[in-house]
Design an enzyme around this catalytic site. Structure first.
Site, PDB file in Angstrom:
ATOM      1  CG  ASP B  52     -10.528 -24.402  11.969  1.00 36.62           C
ATOM      2  OD1 ASP B  52      -9.350 -24.376  11.164  1.00 36.62           O
ATOM      3  OD2 ASP B  52     -11.031 -23.888  13.167  1.00 36.62           O
ATOM      4  CE1 TYR B 110     -13.592 -16.286   9.424  1.00 38.42           C
ATOM      5  CE2 TYR B 110     -12.260 -14.392   9.722  1.00 38.42           C
ATOM      6  CZ  TYR B 110     -12.422 -15.754   9.277  1.00 38.42           C
ATOM      7  OH  TYR B 110     -11.368 -16.219   8.724  1.00 38.42           O
TER       8      TYR B 110
END
Lengths: 250, 250
Positions: B52, B110
Protein backbone atom coordinates in the site's frame (compact mmCIF):
# COMPACT_ATOMS: atom_id res chain seq x y z
CA UNK A 1 9.06 36.59 31.10
CA UNK A 2 10.98 33.50 32.21
CA UNK A 3 14.22 32.30 30.62
CA UNK A 4 13.54 28.73 29.49
CA UNK A 5 15.85 26.13 28.02
CA UNK A 6 14.33 23.91 25.32
CA UNK A 7 15.76 20.53 24.38
CA UNK A 8 15.34 19.91 20.66
CA UNK A 9 15.80 16.99 18.32
CA UNK A 10 15.92 17.51 14.57
CA UNK A 11 16.69 15.97 11.22
CA UNK A 12 18.83 18.63 9.55
CA UNK A 13 18.38 17.49 5.94
CA UNK A 14 15.88 20.20 4.93
CA UNK A 15 17.60 23.04 6.78
CA UNK A 16 20.40 25.46 6.06
CA UNK A 17 21.79 24.74 9.51
CA UNK A 18 20.78 26.22 12.83
CA UNK A 19 21.39 29.92 12.49
CA UNK A 20 19.05 32.37 10.75
CA UNK A 21 20.39 33.42 7.37
CA UNK A 22 18.92 35.17 4.34
CA UNK A 23 19.28 32.38 1.77
CA UNK A 24 17.45 29.45 3.25
CA UNK A 25 15.18 28.09 5.93
CA UNK A 26 16.95 27.35 9.22
CA UNK A 27 16.05 25.52 12.42
CA UNK A 28 16.37 28.70 14.50
CA UNK A 29 13.96 30.62 12.27
CA UNK A 30 11.48 27.72 12.17
CA UNK A 31 11.54 27.52 15.96
CA UNK A 32 11.15 31.30 16.38
CA UNK A 33 8.12 31.17 14.06
CA UNK A 34 6.62 28.35 16.15
CA UNK A 35 7.20 30.25 19.41
CA UNK A 36 5.55 33.32 17.92
CA UNK A 37 2.50 31.28 16.87
CA UNK A 38 2.19 29.79 20.36
CA UNK A 39 2.90 32.86 22.50
CA UNK A 40 1.95 35.71 20.16
CA UNK A 41 5.36 37.28 20.81
CA UNK A 42 8.45 37.25 18.61
CA UNK A 43 11.23 36.05 20.92
CA UNK A 44 14.86 35.54 19.96
CA UNK A 45 16.22 32.04 20.45
CA UNK A 46 19.86 31.39 21.40
CA UNK A 47 21.35 28.01 20.46
CA UNK A 48 24.13 25.87 21.92
CA UNK A 49 25.91 25.47 18.59
CA UNK A 50 25.79 26.63 14.98
CA UNK A 51 25.22 23.33 13.23
CA UNK A 52 25.91 23.37 9.48
CA UNK A 53 23.40 22.67 6.73
CA UNK A 54 22.43 18.99 6.76
CA UNK A 55 23.76 18.29 10.27
CA UNK A 56 21.34 16.56 12.67
CA UNK A 57 20.79 16.86 16.41
CA UNK A 58 19.70 14.23 18.89
CA UNK A 59 20.02 16.80 21.67
CA UNK A 60 20.22 20.51 20.97
CA UNK A 61 19.72 23.10 23.69
CA UNK A 62 18.49 26.64 23.21
CA UNK A 63 17.01 29.38 25.38
CA UNK A 64 14.17 31.76 24.81
CA UNK A 65 11.92 34.04 26.83
CA UNK A 66 8.56 32.50 27.68
CA UNK A 67 5.60 34.47 29.01
CA UNK A 68 4.82 32.53 32.19
CA UNK A 69 1.27 31.64 31.21
CA UNK A 70 2.09 28.14 29.94
CA UNK A 71 3.40 25.21 31.98
CA UNK A 72 6.52 23.48 30.63
CA UNK A 73 4.44 20.53 29.48
CA UNK A 74 1.83 22.66 27.70
CA UNK A 75 4.53 24.80 26.08
CA UNK A 76 6.22 21.65 24.70
CA UNK A 77 2.90 20.27 23.42
CA UNK A 78 1.92 23.55 21.80
CA UNK A 79 5.30 23.94 20.07
CA UNK A 80 5.25 20.37 18.76
CA UNK A 81 1.75 20.93 17.40
CA UNK A 82 2.95 23.75 15.14
CA UNK A 83 6.53 22.64 14.36
CA UNK A 84 7.22 20.57 11.23
CA UNK A 85 7.67 16.80 11.67
CA UNK A 86 11.47 16.95 11.42
CA UNK A 87 11.87 19.10 14.54
CA UNK A 88 10.65 18.08 18.00
CA UNK A 89 10.86 19.82 21.36
CA UNK A 90 11.61 17.14 23.97
CA UNK A 91 11.34 19.33 27.04
CA UNK A 92 11.31 22.82 28.46
CA UNK A 93 12.65 23.95 31.83
CA UNK A 94 13.16 27.27 33.55
CA UNK A 95 16.78 28.42 33.83
CA UNK A 96 18.40 31.43 35.45
CA UNK A 97 19.14 34.51 33.35
CA UNK A 98 22.84 33.65 33.69
CA UNK A 99 22.40 30.36 31.84
CA UNK A 100 23.71 30.50 28.27
CA UNK A 101 23.23 27.41 26.06
CA UNK A 102 26.61 27.97 24.45
CA UNK A 103 28.85 29.53 27.09
CA UNK A 104 27.52 27.49 30.02
CA UNK A 105 28.29 24.22 28.23
CA UNK A 106 31.18 22.25 29.69
CA UNK A 107 31.31 19.45 27.09
CA UNK A 108 29.68 18.17 23.94
CA UNK A 109 29.41 14.84 22.21
CA UNK A 110 29.15 14.43 18.45
CA UNK A 111 28.52 11.18 16.57
CA UNK A 112 29.43 10.68 12.92
CA UNK A 113 27.55 7.93 11.07
CA UNK A 114 28.84 6.02 8.03
CA UNK A 115 26.81 3.48 6.02
CA UNK A 116 29.43 1.00 4.85
CA UNK A 117 27.26 -1.29 2.70
CA UNK A 118 28.08 -2.13 -0.90
CA UNK A 119 24.73 -0.69 -2.00
CA UNK A 120 23.17 2.48 -0.61
CA UNK A 121 20.52 2.03 2.07
CA UNK A 122 17.30 3.97 1.38
CA UNK A 123 16.61 4.12 5.13
CA UNK A 124 19.93 5.94 5.64
CA UNK A 125 19.37 8.66 3.02
CA UNK A 126 20.54 12.01 4.36
CA UNK A 127 21.34 10.33 7.68
CA UNK A 128 24.83 8.95 7.03
CA UNK A 129 27.80 9.15 4.69
CA UNK A 130 27.76 6.22 2.27
CA UNK A 131 31.16 4.60 1.65
CA UNK A 132 31.05 1.43 -0.44
CA UNK A 133 34.53 -0.05 0.12
CA UNK A 134 34.82 -2.09 3.31
CA UNK A 135 36.38 0.08 6.04
CA UNK A 136 38.78 -1.27 8.63
CA UNK A 137 37.25 -0.02 11.87
CA UNK A 138 40.22 -1.20 13.96
CA UNK A 139 42.59 0.93 11.89
CA UNK A 140 40.10 3.83 12.02
CA UNK A 141 40.01 3.55 15.80
CA UNK A 142 43.82 3.69 15.96
CA UNK A 143 43.78 7.01 14.12
CA UNK A 144 40.93 8.24 16.34
CA UNK A 145 43.10 7.59 19.42
CA UNK A 146 45.65 10.18 18.23
CA UNK A 147 43.13 12.93 18.97
CA UNK A 148 42.58 12.09 22.65
CA UNK A 149 44.28 14.71 24.84
CA UNK A 150 44.67 18.48 24.97
CA UNK A 151 45.91 19.94 21.70
CA UNK A 152 45.85 23.07 19.62
CA UNK A 153 43.39 21.90 16.98
CA UNK A 154 44.12 24.75 14.51
CA UNK A 155 44.82 22.15 11.80
CA UNK A 156 41.32 20.75 12.33
CA UNK A 157 39.42 23.98 11.84
CA UNK A 158 38.03 25.47 8.65
CA UNK A 159 39.17 28.90 7.50
CA UNK A 160 36.73 31.59 8.50
CA UNK A 161 36.76 30.77 12.20
CA UNK A 162 37.23 33.86 14.33
CA UNK A 163 38.01 31.96 17.52
CA UNK A 164 41.43 32.87 18.95
CA UNK A 165 42.09 30.05 21.38
CA UNK A 166 42.08 26.79 19.47
CA UNK A 167 43.20 24.55 22.31
CA UNK A 168 40.60 21.90 23.10
CA UNK A 169 40.56 18.73 25.19
CA UNK A 170 39.15 15.59 23.59
CA UNK A 171 38.46 12.99 26.27
CA UNK A 172 36.82 10.37 24.03
CA UNK A 173 37.42 9.58 20.40
CA UNK A 174 36.47 6.12 19.19
CA UNK A 175 35.26 4.18 16.18
CA UNK A 176 32.87 1.24 16.44
CA UNK A 177 31.15 -0.98 13.91
CA UNK A 178 27.53 -2.14 14.23
CA UNK A 179 26.92 -4.34 11.19
CA UNK A 180 27.21 -2.12 8.13
CA UNK A 181 27.12 1.05 10.23
CA UNK A 182 30.33 2.66 11.48
CA UNK A 183 30.00 5.19 14.28
CA UNK A 184 32.63 7.69 15.32
CA UNK A 185 31.99 9.20 18.76
CA UNK A 186 33.91 12.21 20.02
CA UNK A 187 33.57 14.13 23.29
CA UNK A 188 35.39 17.37 24.07
CA UNK A 189 35.13 20.51 26.15
CA UNK A 190 34.45 22.36 22.92
CA UNK A 191 34.76 22.10 19.16
CA UNK A 192 36.08 24.42 16.47
CA UNK A 193 34.35 25.24 13.18
CA UNK A 194 34.00 21.98 11.14
CA UNK A 195 36.31 20.22 13.61
CA UNK A 196 34.42 16.90 13.79
CA UNK A 197 34.04 16.71 10.02
CA UNK A 198 37.80 17.28 9.60
CA UNK A 199 38.61 14.68 12.31
CA UNK A 200 36.43 12.19 10.38
CA UNK A 201 37.98 13.15 7.04
CA UNK A 202 41.43 12.65 8.58
CA UNK A 203 40.51 9.22 9.97
CA UNK A 204 39.20 8.18 6.55
CA UNK A 205 42.20 9.60 4.68
CA UNK A 206 44.70 7.76 6.89
CA UNK A 207 42.71 4.50 6.72
CA UNK A 208 42.61 4.73 2.93
CA UNK A 209 46.38 5.42 2.77
CA UNK A 210 45.97 8.97 1.45
CA UNK A 211 47.55 10.40 4.62
CA UNK A 212 50.11 9.06 7.13
CA UNK A 213 49.95 8.80 10.93
CA UNK A 214 53.03 11.00 10.89
CA UNK A 215 51.18 13.74 9.02
CA UNK A 216 48.38 13.66 11.59
CA UNK A 217 50.90 14.00 14.42
CA UNK A 218 52.42 16.95 12.57
CA UNK A 219 48.99 18.51 12.16
CA UNK A 220 48.49 18.28 15.93
CA UNK A 221 51.94 19.72 16.67
CA UNK A 222 52.14 22.50 14.09
CA UNK A 223 48.49 23.43 13.52
CA UNK A 224 49.09 23.16 9.78
CA UNK A 225 45.70 22.55 8.12
CA UNK A 226 47.34 20.93 5.10
CA UNK A 227 48.70 18.09 7.26
CA UNK A 228 45.18 17.08 8.30
CA UNK A 229 42.56 15.39 6.12
CA UNK A 230 39.56 16.50 4.12
CA UNK A 231 36.24 17.69 5.54
CA UNK A 232 33.72 14.82 5.62
CA UNK A 233 30.19 15.48 4.36
CA UNK A 234 27.72 17.11 6.78
CA UNK A 235 24.94 14.54 6.45
CA UNK A 236 26.62 11.96 8.71
CA UNK A 237 27.07 14.37 11.62
CA UNK A 238 24.91 14.41 14.78
CA UNK A 239 25.15 16.71 17.77
CA UNK A 240 24.46 13.97 20.30
CA UNK A 241 24.65 15.57 23.74
CA UNK A 242 25.70 18.76 25.53
CA UNK A 243 26.64 18.88 29.20
CA UNK A 244 26.23 21.93 31.44
CA UNK A 245 27.65 22.87 34.80
CA UNK A 246 25.04 22.74 37.52
CA UNK A 247 23.48 26.15 38.05
CA UNK A 248 25.18 27.82 40.99
CA UNK A 249 28.50 26.14 40.20
CA UNK A 250 31.26 28.40 39.04
CA UNK B 1 16.20 -12.03 -22.80
CA UNK B 2 16.82 -13.58 -19.38
CA UNK B 3 14.28 -13.61 -16.57
CA UNK B 4 15.97 -11.90 -13.63
CA UNK B 5 14.85 -11.47 -10.05
CA UNK B 6 15.75 -8.14 -8.43
CA UNK B 7 15.92 -7.65 -4.66
CA UNK B 8 14.76 -4.15 -3.75
CA UNK B 9 14.72 -2.03 -0.64
CA UNK B 10 12.61 1.10 -0.44
CA UNK B 11 11.18 3.79 1.79
CA UNK B 12 7.52 3.90 0.74
CA UNK B 13 6.70 7.38 2.09
CA UNK B 14 6.74 9.18 -1.27
CA UNK B 15 4.98 6.42 -3.23
CA UNK B 16 1.38 5.41 -3.88
CA UNK B 17 2.36 1.84 -3.14
CA UNK B 18 3.98 -0.70 -5.42
CA UNK B 19 1.58 -1.13 -8.28
CA UNK B 20 1.28 1.25 -11.25
CA UNK B 21 -1.83 3.40 -10.98
CA UNK B 22 -3.06 6.54 -12.74
CA UNK B 23 -3.18 8.90 -9.74
CA UNK B 24 0.30 8.84 -8.32
CA UNK B 25 3.89 7.78 -8.61
CA UNK B 26 4.52 4.14 -7.65
CA UNK B 27 7.60 2.02 -6.98
CA UNK B 28 6.80 -0.29 -9.92
CA UNK B 29 6.59 2.59 -12.38
CA UNK B 30 9.76 4.22 -11.02
CA UNK B 31 11.63 0.93 -11.41
CA UNK B 32 10.26 0.33 -14.93
CA UNK B 33 11.45 3.83 -15.90
CA UNK B 34 14.91 3.06 -14.49
CA UNK B 35 15.12 -0.25 -16.37
CA UNK B 36 14.13 1.51 -19.60
CA UNK B 37 16.85 4.12 -19.09
CA UNK B 38 19.45 1.42 -18.49
CA UNK B 39 18.47 -1.12 -21.16
CA UNK B 40 16.66 1.04 -23.71
CA UNK B 41 13.72 -1.36 -23.54
CA UNK B 42 10.42 -0.94 -21.70
CA UNK B 43 10.04 -4.18 -19.73
CA UNK B 44 7.18 -5.03 -17.42
CA UNK B 45 8.12 -5.73 -13.80
CA UNK B 46 6.23 -8.27 -11.67
CA UNK B 47 6.31 -7.82 -7.90
CA UNK B 48 6.00 -10.18 -4.94
CA UNK B 49 3.30 -8.13 -3.24
CA UNK B 50 1.13 -5.07 -3.75
CA UNK B 51 2.30 -2.91 -0.89
CA UNK B 52 0.00 0.00 0.00
CA UNK B 53 0.87 3.68 -0.15
CA UNK B 54 3.39 4.53 2.58
CA UNK B 55 4.42 0.92 3.26
CA UNK B 56 8.17 0.21 3.25
CA UNK B 57 10.21 -2.79 2.13
CA UNK B 58 13.48 -4.11 3.51
CA UNK B 59 13.32 -6.97 1.02
CA UNK B 60 11.03 -6.87 -2.00
CA UNK B 61 11.44 -9.26 -4.92
CA UNK B 62 10.40 -8.65 -8.49
CA UNK B 63 11.16 -10.10 -11.90
CA UNK B 64 11.83 -8.48 -15.23
CA UNK B 65 13.34 -9.39 -18.57
CA UNK B 66 16.97 -8.33 -18.96
CA UNK B 67 18.80 -8.27 -22.26
CA UNK B 68 21.83 -10.42 -21.45
CA UNK B 69 24.41 -7.75 -22.19
CA UNK B 70 24.89 -6.66 -18.59
CA UNK B 71 26.33 -8.74 -15.75
CA UNK B 72 24.24 -8.91 -12.57
CA UNK B 73 26.64 -6.55 -10.83
CA UNK B 74 26.68 -3.99 -13.64
CA UNK B 75 22.88 -4.13 -13.93
CA UNK B 76 22.52 -3.40 -10.20
CA UNK B 77 25.03 -0.53 -10.38
CA UNK B 78 23.38 0.99 -13.44
CA UNK B 79 19.89 0.80 -11.90
CA UNK B 80 21.05 2.35 -8.62
CA UNK B 81 22.70 5.16 -10.55
CA UNK B 82 19.36 6.23 -12.08
CA UNK B 83 16.91 5.29 -9.29
CA UNK B 84 15.91 7.91 -6.70
CA UNK B 85 17.61 7.72 -3.28
CA UNK B 86 14.63 6.07 -1.58
CA UNK B 87 14.78 2.93 -3.74
CA UNK B 88 17.81 0.64 -3.97
CA UNK B 89 18.42 -2.58 -5.90
CA UNK B 90 20.40 -4.90 -3.63
CA UNK B 91 21.01 -7.68 -6.13
CA UNK B 92 20.01 -9.27 -9.40
CA UNK B 93 20.08 -12.97 -10.27
CA UNK B 94 18.92 -15.09 -13.17
CA UNK B 95 15.83 -17.22 -12.48
CA UNK B 96 13.95 -19.75 -14.60
CA UNK B 97 10.91 -18.64 -16.59
CA UNK B 98 8.77 -20.63 -14.14
CA UNK B 99 9.81 -18.44 -11.22
CA UNK B 100 7.10 -15.99 -10.16
CA UNK B 101 7.90 -13.51 -7.36
CA UNK B 102 4.38 -13.81 -6.00
CA UNK B 103 3.23 -17.38 -6.69
CA UNK B 104 6.60 -19.04 -6.01
CA UNK B 105 6.75 -17.49 -2.54
CA UNK B 106 6.27 -19.95 0.32
CA UNK B 107 6.30 -17.47 3.19
CA UNK B 108 6.64 -13.79 4.03
CA UNK B 109 7.62 -11.79 7.06
CA UNK B 110 6.24 -8.36 7.88
CA UNK B 111 7.36 -6.08 10.70
CA UNK B 112 5.21 -3.30 12.13
CA UNK B 113 7.04 -0.47 13.93
CA UNK B 114 5.59 1.74 16.67
CA UNK B 115 7.34 4.74 18.22
CA UNK B 116 6.08 4.75 21.80
CA UNK B 117 7.77 7.89 23.11
CA UNK B 118 5.89 10.72 24.77
CA UNK B 119 7.14 13.15 22.12
CA UNK B 120 7.40 12.35 18.41
CA UNK B 121 10.83 11.37 17.12
CA UNK B 122 11.93 13.33 14.02
CA UNK B 123 14.13 10.41 12.98
CA UNK B 124 11.04 8.15 12.90
CA UNK B 125 8.91 10.40 10.69
CA UNK B 126 7.03 8.30 8.13
CA UNK B 127 8.83 5.21 9.44
CA UNK B 128 6.63 4.24 12.39
CA UNK B 129 3.25 4.79 13.99
CA UNK B 130 3.56 7.22 16.90
CA UNK B 131 1.56 6.28 20.00
CA UNK B 132 2.17 8.50 23.03
CA UNK B 133 0.61 6.47 25.86
CA UNK B 134 2.91 3.79 27.27
CA UNK B 135 2.00 0.44 25.70
CA UNK B 136 2.11 -2.84 27.59
CA UNK B 137 4.17 -5.03 25.27
CA UNK B 138 3.55 -8.16 27.38
CA UNK B 139 -0.19 -7.76 26.96
CA UNK B 140 0.27 -6.97 23.26
CA UNK B 141 2.27 -10.16 22.86
CA UNK B 142 -0.50 -12.19 24.53
CA UNK B 143 -2.96 -10.93 21.91
CA UNK B 144 -0.43 -11.61 19.15
CA UNK B 145 -0.23 -15.27 20.26
CA UNK B 146 -3.93 -15.76 19.41
CA UNK B 147 -3.08 -15.48 15.71
CA UNK B 148 -0.50 -18.30 15.59
CA UNK B 149 -1.98 -21.33 13.81
CA UNK B 150 -4.04 -22.06 10.69
CA UNK B 151 -7.21 -19.99 10.52
CA UNK B 152 -9.69 -18.51 8.11
CA UNK B 153 -8.56 -14.87 8.35
CA UNK B 154 -11.66 -13.40 6.63
CA UNK B 155 -12.21 -11.12 9.64
CA UNK B 156 -8.70 -9.69 9.12
CA UNK B 157 -9.11 -8.72 5.49
CA UNK B 158 -10.33 -5.44 4.04
CA UNK B 159 -13.38 -5.38 1.78
CA UNK B 160 -12.44 -5.37 -1.87
CA UNK B 161 -10.28 -8.49 -1.72
CA UNK B 162 -11.13 -10.91 -4.52
CA UNK B 163 -9.25 -13.85 -2.99
CA UNK B 164 -11.54 -16.86 -2.38
CA UNK B 165 -9.48 -18.96 -0.01
CA UNK B 166 -8.79 -16.93 3.11
CA UNK B 167 -7.17 -19.69 5.14
CA UNK B 168 -3.60 -18.81 6.07
CA UNK B 169 -1.04 -20.25 8.49
CA UNK B 170 0.75 -17.85 10.80
CA UNK B 171 3.81 -19.53 12.31
CA UNK B 172 5.22 -16.50 14.15
CA UNK B 173 3.44 -13.55 15.69
CA UNK B 174 5.23 -11.67 18.44
CA UNK B 175 5.62 -8.27 20.02
CA UNK B 176 8.95 -7.01 21.40
CA UNK B 177 10.09 -3.74 22.91
CA UNK B 178 13.47 -2.12 22.16
CA UNK B 179 13.55 1.05 24.24
CA UNK B 180 10.80 3.32 22.94
CA UNK B 181 10.31 1.21 19.81
CA UNK B 182 7.77 -1.61 19.74
CA UNK B 183 8.10 -4.16 16.95
CA UNK B 184 5.44 -6.62 15.86
CA UNK B 185 6.82 -9.45 13.71
CA UNK B 186 4.54 -11.80 11.81
CA UNK B 187 5.41 -14.68 9.47
CA UNK B 188 2.88 -16.61 7.40
CA UNK B 189 2.55 -18.63 4.22
CA UNK B 190 0.59 -15.72 2.81
CA UNK B 191 -1.28 -12.56 3.76
CA UNK B 192 -4.66 -11.12 2.79
CA UNK B 193 -5.35 -7.52 1.78
CA UNK B 194 -4.49 -5.24 4.76
CA UNK B 195 -4.14 -8.30 7.01
CA UNK B 196 -1.07 -7.18 8.95
CA UNK B 197 -2.48 -3.71 9.53
CA UNK B 198 -5.72 -5.24 10.90
CA UNK B 199 -3.76 -7.68 13.09
CA UNK B 200 -1.88 -4.68 14.54
CA UNK B 201 -5.08 -2.65 14.94
CA UNK B 202 -6.62 -5.62 16.79
CA UNK B 203 -3.62 -6.00 19.10
CA UNK B 204 -3.77 -2.27 19.91
CA UNK B 205 -7.55 -2.27 20.40
CA UNK B 206 -7.44 -5.20 22.84
CA UNK B 207 -4.47 -3.73 24.74
CA UNK B 208 -6.32 -0.43 25.10
CA UNK B 209 -9.49 -2.21 26.29
CA UNK B 210 -11.55 -1.26 23.23
CA UNK B 211 -11.90 -4.93 22.25
CA UNK B 212 -11.93 -8.21 24.21
CA UNK B 213 -9.88 -11.39 23.77
CA UNK B 214 -13.24 -13.10 23.32
CA UNK B 215 -14.10 -10.87 20.38
CA UNK B 216 -10.78 -11.73 18.71
CA UNK B 217 -11.45 -15.46 19.18
CA UNK B 218 -14.90 -14.93 17.63
CA UNK B 219 -13.32 -13.06 14.70
CA UNK B 220 -11.04 -16.06 14.06
CA UNK B 221 -13.94 -18.54 14.34
CA UNK B 222 -16.66 -16.71 12.43
CA UNK B 223 -14.72 -14.53 9.99
CA UNK B 224 -16.79 -11.54 11.10
CA UNK B 225 -14.80 -8.40 10.29
CA UNK B 226 -16.66 -6.39 12.95
CA UNK B 227 -15.25 -8.62 15.71
CA UNK B 228 -11.67 -7.70 14.75
CA UNK B 229 -9.95 -4.35 15.31
CA UNK B 230 -9.25 -1.28 13.26
CA UNK B 231 -6.70 -1.00 10.44
CA UNK B 232 -3.43 0.48 11.71
CA UNK B 233 -1.74 3.22 9.67
CA UNK B 234 0.42 2.15 6.70
CA UNK B 235 3.55 4.07 7.68
CA UNK B 236 4.64 1.56 10.36
CA UNK B 237 4.54 -1.44 8.01
CA UNK B 238 7.60 -3.12 6.47
CA UNK B 239 7.73 -6.08 4.13
CA UNK B 240 10.77 -7.63 5.78
CA UNK B 241 11.50 -10.88 3.94
CA UNK B 242 10.02 -13.31 1.39
CA UNK B 243 11.03 -16.96 1.15
CA UNK B 244 10.90 -19.02 -2.03
CA UNK B 245 10.98 -22.73 -2.69
CA UNK B 246 14.26 -23.84 -4.24
CA UNK B 247 14.00 -23.93 -8.01
CA UNK B 248 13.37 -27.51 -9.13
CA UNK B 249 11.38 -28.25 -5.96
CA UNK B 250 7.69 -28.86 -6.46
Amino acid sequence: MANVCLTLQYVGTRYHGWQVQPNGITVQETLQDAIERVTGIRSAVTGCSRTDAGVHARRFYCTTAQPQRLSDEKFVQALNAVLPEDIAVLCSRAVSDEFHPRYSAVAKRYVYRIWNGKVRNPFEQGLSLHLRSPLDETRMNEVAQLFVSTHDFSAFCSAGSTVQDKVRTICRSEVKREGNVILYTVEADGFLYNMVRILVGTILDVTAGRLTFESVRRALETGDRSCAGTTASACGLYLDEVWYREEGES
